[in-house]
Design a protein around this motif. Structure first.
Motif, PDB file in Angstrom:
ATOM      1  N   CYS A   1     -10.531   5.569  -2.872  1.00 53.90           N
ATOM      2  CA  CYS A   1      -9.062   5.521  -2.848  1.00 53.90           C
ATOM      3  C   CYS A   1      -8.507   5.696  -4.263  1.00 53.90           C
ATOM      4  O   CYS A   1      -8.869   4.956  -5.171  1.00 53.90           O
ATOM      5  CB  CYS A   1      -8.590   4.192  -2.263  1.00 53.90           C
TER       6      CYS A   1
ATOM      7  N   ASP B   1       0.865  -1.175   0.000  1.00 51.63           N
ATOM      8  CA  ASP B   1       0.000   0.000   0.000  1.00 51.63           C
ATOM      9  C   ASP B   1       0.905   1.228   0.000  1.00 51.63           C
ATOM     10  O   ASP B   1       1.718   1.400   0.909  1.00 51.63           O
ATOM     11  CB  ASP B   1      -0.885  -0.003   1.249  1.00 51.63           C
TER      12      ASP B   1
ATOM     13  N   ASP C   1       0.430   4.325   0.639  1.00 44.80           N
ATOM     14  CA  ASP C   1       0.253   5.275   1.737  1.00 44.80           C
ATOM     15  C   ASP C   1       0.931   4.814   3.022  1.00 44.80           C
ATOM     16  O   ASP C   1       1.545   5.607   3.725  1.00 44.80           O
ATOM     17  CB  ASP C   1      -1.236   5.485   2.045  1.00 44.80           C
TER      18      ASP C   1
END
Length: 101
Positions: free
Chosen positions: A47, A13, A15
């Motif tokens: 997202c 991911d 982030d």
């Protein structure tokens, strides 16, 4: 399917810097006719990083010593993702970067 799930540990991911398996984003993996079918979710349907993750999945499943002929992601938004889906390893990784979940 364990080999596919193992490869998904390398899909990070962007982030959080933690893999999608330990974050609880991978809800299911199956294979039919050489196509990996991944049931996945994210923290939010809005997202903007789905494309980034799809590119990473493509690299892991198709480009690097292919495990399947193709893949498909079935995005699942119900039930909504919750922190309860994070694995024990995911909790440990989050604590290491300063989150307390």
């Amino acid at each position: 399917m364990p080999a596919i799930r193992e490869r998904l540990l390398d899909v990070i991911d962007p982030d959080l810097g933690i893999n999608v398996v330990d974050l609880g984003f991978v809800r299911g993996v199956s294979v039919a006719d050489g196509i990996a079918i991944l049931t996945m979710t994210l923290t939010s349907p809005a997202c903007p990083l789905t494309g980034v993750m799809e590119d990473q999945i493509r690299t892991e499943l198709l480009d690097r010593d292919p495990l399947v002929d193709d893949f498909r992601i079935d995005w699942q938004w119900t039930p909504a993702w919750s922190p309860a889906e994070i694995t024990a390893d995911g909790h440990e990784q989050l604590r290491a970067i300063g989150f307390n979940i």
